[in-house]
Write a protein that holds these residues in place. Structure first.
Motif, PDB file in Angstrom:
ATOM      1  N   ASN A  10      -0.728  -1.503  49.916  1.00 27.91           N
ATOM      2  CA  ASN A  10       0.623  -1.899  50.255  1.00 27.91           C
ATOM      3  C   ASN A  10       0.624  -2.180  51.745  1.00 27.91           C
ATOM      4  OD1 ASN A  10       3.186  -1.382  51.518  1.00 27.91           O
ATOM      5  ND2 ASN A  10       3.911  -0.573  49.578  1.00 27.91           N
ATOM      6  N   ALA A  11       1.115  -3.350  52.148  1.00 30.40           N
ATOM      7  CA  ALA A  11       1.033  -3.741  53.548  1.00 30.40           C
ATOM      8  C   ALA A  11       2.334  -3.515  54.310  1.00 30.40           C
ATOM      9  CB  ALA A  11       0.626  -5.212  53.648  1.00 30.40           C
ATOM     10  N   ARG A  41      10.258 -10.844  45.067  1.00 36.30           N
ATOM     11  CA  ARG A  41       9.923 -10.908  46.501  1.00 36.30           C
ATOM     12  C   ARG A  41      10.796 -11.930  47.217  1.00 36.30           C
ATOM     13  NH1 ARG A  41       6.079 -13.831  49.595  1.00 36.30           N
ATOM     14  NH2 ARG A  41       5.413 -12.653  51.451  1.00 36.30           N
ATOM     15  N   GLU A  91       4.552  -5.649  49.737  1.00 34.83           N
ATOM     16  CA  GLU A  91       3.558  -6.538  50.322  1.00 34.83           C
ATOM     17  C   GLU A  91       2.171  -5.916  50.116  1.00 34.83           C
ATOM     18  OE1 GLU A  91       4.369  -9.589  51.777  1.00 34.83           O
ATOM     19  OE2 GLU A  91       6.303  -9.070  50.873  1.00 34.83           O
ATOM     20  N   PHE A  92       1.156  -6.757  50.043  1.00 38.37           N
ATOM     21  CA  PHE A  92      -0.187  -6.232  49.820  1.00 38.37           C
ATOM     22  C   PHE A  92      -1.214  -7.211  50.348  1.00 38.37           C
ATOM     23  CE2 PHE A  92       0.931  -8.724  46.090  1.00 38.37           C
ATOM     24  CZ  PHE A  92      -0.160  -9.563  45.981  1.00 38.37           C
ATOM     25  N   GLU A  93      -2.433  -6.729  50.432  1.00 34.64           N
ATOM     26  CA  GLU A  93      -3.569  -7.587  50.767  1.00 34.64           C
ATOM     27  C   GLU A  93      -4.786  -7.071  50.018  1.00 34.64           C
ATOM     28  OE1 GLU A  93      -4.980  -7.519  54.782  1.00 34.64           O
ATOM     29  OE2 GLU A  93      -5.775  -9.561  54.637  1.00 34.64           O
ATOM     30  N   LYS A  95      -8.830  -7.810  49.691  1.00 35.23           N
ATOM     31  CA  LYS A  95      -9.967  -8.512  50.272  1.00 35.23           C
ATOM     32  C   LYS A  95     -11.046  -8.697  49.222  1.00 35.23           C
ATOM     33  CE  LYS A  95      -9.100  -6.787  54.943  1.00 35.23           C
ATOM     34  NZ  LYS A  95      -9.632  -6.004  56.096  1.00 35.23           N
ATOM     35  N   SER A 104      -8.722 -13.181  51.709  1.00 33.83           N
ATOM     36  CA  SER A 104      -7.656 -12.234  51.390  1.00 33.83           C
ATOM     37  C   SER A 104      -6.718 -12.824  50.349  1.00 33.83           C
ATOM     38  CB  SER A 104      -6.851 -11.885  52.648  1.00 33.83           C
ATOM     39  OG  SER A 104      -7.655 -11.196  53.577  1.00 33.83           O
ATOM     40  N   THR A 106      -3.001 -12.465  48.934  1.00 29.45           N
ATOM     41  CA  THR A 106      -1.713 -11.987  49.430  1.00 29.45           C
ATOM     42  C   THR A 106      -0.596 -12.433  48.499  1.00 29.45           C
ATOM     43  OG1 THR A 106      -1.379 -13.993  50.728  1.00 29.45           O
ATOM     44  CG2 THR A 106      -2.555 -12.166  51.814  1.00 29.45           C
ATOM     45  N   PRO A 107       0.627 -11.941  48.704  1.00 30.73           N
ATOM     46  CA  PRO A 107       1.752 -12.416  47.884  1.00 30.73           C
ATOM     47  C   PRO A 107       1.951 -13.919  47.966  1.00 30.73           C
ATOM     48  CG  PRO A 107       2.362 -10.402  49.002  1.00 30.73           C
ATOM     49  CD  PRO A 107       1.027 -10.808  49.568  1.00 30.73           C
ATOM     50  N   GLU A 108       1.620 -14.521  49.098  1.00 32.45           N
ATOM     51  CA  GLU A 108       1.750 -15.967  49.230  1.00 32.45           C
ATOM     52  C   GLU A 108       0.814 -16.691  48.260  1.00 32.45           C
ATOM     53  OE1 GLU A 108       1.423 -13.866  51.773  1.00 32.45           O
ATOM     54  OE2 GLU A 108       3.374 -14.079  52.750  1.00 32.45           O
ATOM     55  N   ASP A 139      -6.047 -20.862  52.484  1.00 29.56           N
ATOM     56  CA  ASP A 139      -6.055 -20.594  53.923  1.00 29.56           C
ATOM     57  C   ASP A 139      -6.244 -21.889  54.719  1.00 29.56           C
ATOM     58  OD1 ASP A 139      -5.717 -17.915  53.465  1.00 29.56           O
ATOM     59  OD2 ASP A 139      -7.818 -17.387  53.776  1.00 29.56           O
TER      60      ASP A 139
END
Length: 207
Positions: A10-11, A41, A91-93, A95, A104, A106-108, A139
């Motif tokens: 969780n970020a 989100r 939020e999270f990340e 790897k 990474s 991510t939610p995006e 990215d």
């Protein structure tokens, strides 16, 4: 592929380890689940009844998904509205490392996956090249929107064909609303490679 579960966190301001890795990976493979997480989100907070009204899946599926996401630490109950749970997305990340290349998730990126059924290029890259290549391309699209890389460079770095890269850039520009009213992915003309461009892959992966 190695899942660096030690860094699936969780970020937010008080990071927690994301639990239930199978549920997390399903988020990247199930467009309906990805869309539900993204809806929460995007809205900030949502309730089950609100999601039932706005998502195409059944009421039972909505509540099954809410339970799965909450158990995985991807959403949390943040309030109560007349006896109805109010949820917020975490939020999270994550790897991922493949052949010494780390990207990474991510939610995006999950939001992009939620559009897979609408854009054949997204589905094609995910099916043919896998999540790591897709995450790297995601990215690079952001870098492309800033004029930092060309379509041709993106194709070189990801191993995708120029045509597939262009289609993916076009799709992500649309989803992410990149550029302005007078620009789109088509307006950036790739330059020919110069001597320094051969070092671009090393610069990206060494950071």
């Amino acid at each position: 592929m190695s899942y660096d579960t030690e860094h699936v966190r969780n970020a937010g301001e008080t990071p927690r380890t994301i639990t239930n890795i199978p549920a997390f990976t399903e988020l990247l493979d199930n467009t309906d689940l990805a869309a539900l997480y993204t809806s929460i989100r995007r809205a900030g907070t949502m309730t089950g009844p609100e999601l039932v009204e706005t998502t195409p899946v059944s009421k039972k599926t909505v509540y099954d998904y809410l339970h799965k996401l909450e158990q995985a630490g991807l959403i949390s109950q943040v309030g109560d509205d007349a006896g109805t749970a109010v949820y917020a997305a975490e939020e999270f990340e994550l790897k991922l490392t493949v052949r010494n290349t780390q990207v990474s998730v991510t939610p995006e990126l999950v939001e992009i996956v939620a559009h897979e059924d609408e854009y054949p290029a997204i589905q094609r890259v995910l099916d043919d090249s896998g999540l790591v290549t897709f995450a790297l391309a995601h990215d690079l699209v952001n870098a492309h929107s800033e004029g930092d890389v060309t379509i041709r460079q993106m194709a070189e770095l990801t191993g995708l064909s120029t045509g597939t890269t262009y289609d993916l850039v076009e799709a992500l520009y649309s989803i992410l609303d990149l550029g302005d009213d007078n620009s789109a992915a088509t307006t950036y003309t790739p330059d020919d490679f110069d001597d320094e461009e051969s070092n671009l892959r090393h610069e990206l992966f060494d950071e």
